[in-house]
Design a protein around this motif. Sequence first.
Motif, PDB file in Angstrom:
ATOM      1  N   ASP A 180      18.276 -10.840  24.892  1.00 24.64           N
ATOM      2  CA  ASP A 180      16.909 -11.250  24.598  1.00 24.64           C
ATOM      3  C   ASP A 180      15.998 -10.060  24.314  1.00 24.64           C
ATOM      4  N   GLY A 200      21.668 -13.096  21.349  1.00 28.52           N
ATOM      5  CA  GLY A 200      22.180 -14.184  22.166  1.00 28.52           C
ATOM      6  C   GLY A 200      23.548 -13.951  22.753  1.00 28.52           C
ATOM      7  N   THR A 204      22.438 -17.579  24.661  1.00 28.61           N
ATOM      8  CA  THR A 204      21.136 -17.949  24.116  1.00 28.61           C
ATOM      9  C   THR A 204      20.664 -16.845  23.191  1.00 28.61           C
ATOM     10  N   SER A 205      19.621 -17.138  22.423  1.00 31.83           N
ATOM     11  CA  SER A 205      19.059 -16.141  21.522  1.00 31.83           C
ATOM     12  C   SER A 205      17.556 -16.320  21.528  1.00 31.83           C
ATOM     13  N   ARG A 206      16.842 -15.425  22.247  1.00 32.26           N
ATOM     14  CA  ARG A 206      15.417 -15.643  22.455  1.00 32.26           C
ATOM     15  C   ARG A 206      14.612 -14.376  22.191  1.00 32.26           C
TER      16      ARG A 206
END
Length: 211
Positions: A180, A200, A204-206
Amino acid sequence: AWGTDAVNFHGLIDTMGGSNGFVEVSTKGTGVIDGTVRTGYMLVDPGDVCVSTASTSGCTAGATELDDAIIESVLNGGGTFELNTDKYGTSGTGKVEFGGGGNVTINNNTGTMGTFIIHAADTIDTVQVGFLTNGTTGTNYEWYAGSSATASPVSTADIIHFGQVFNTGGGHVIFDAANDVSIGDPLTTSGGDVSLIARGGSGTSRVIFRT
């Protein structure tokens, strides 16, 4: 300058070659790097590192202490300063942390834009820092957390920017993290491009903006 177990550099290196010189100060252990370097390109290649004007309090135990003035001395000549951290022995996972209880100031006022590159195996964290800012000329910032340019990249590596004014003075910013990118304080480029990339690595990819 290379130290297998430790490196303590407090001197002066001047390659006298302007933008053509190269200096490396590296170790697989720990140490203190706080001298003055004038060269076109400087590489520092430790394990964990704490960039600070004060102590390493608040940083990972055993981190190599890197004085912000040595970074500034390279950038002020329009040079490139590169940190490339990795997992060495017992010295951590390749984190880069700023502050250590003291303000970090990187100013470039000499007329030629420099570049500050970080290839970190693990997280890059500015939370401990008082401020990180630029002078009238500016600096390009190219920071990679969990970088494939290191031997042991960490898939959960983040870039965390909190706690200070970050002004590139017209330079561009690349924040590229395996996991992130988290932004909680002003990031100002005065016209420079900004690229925030979250890959990510932990599923996840934030890109996170916080107040």
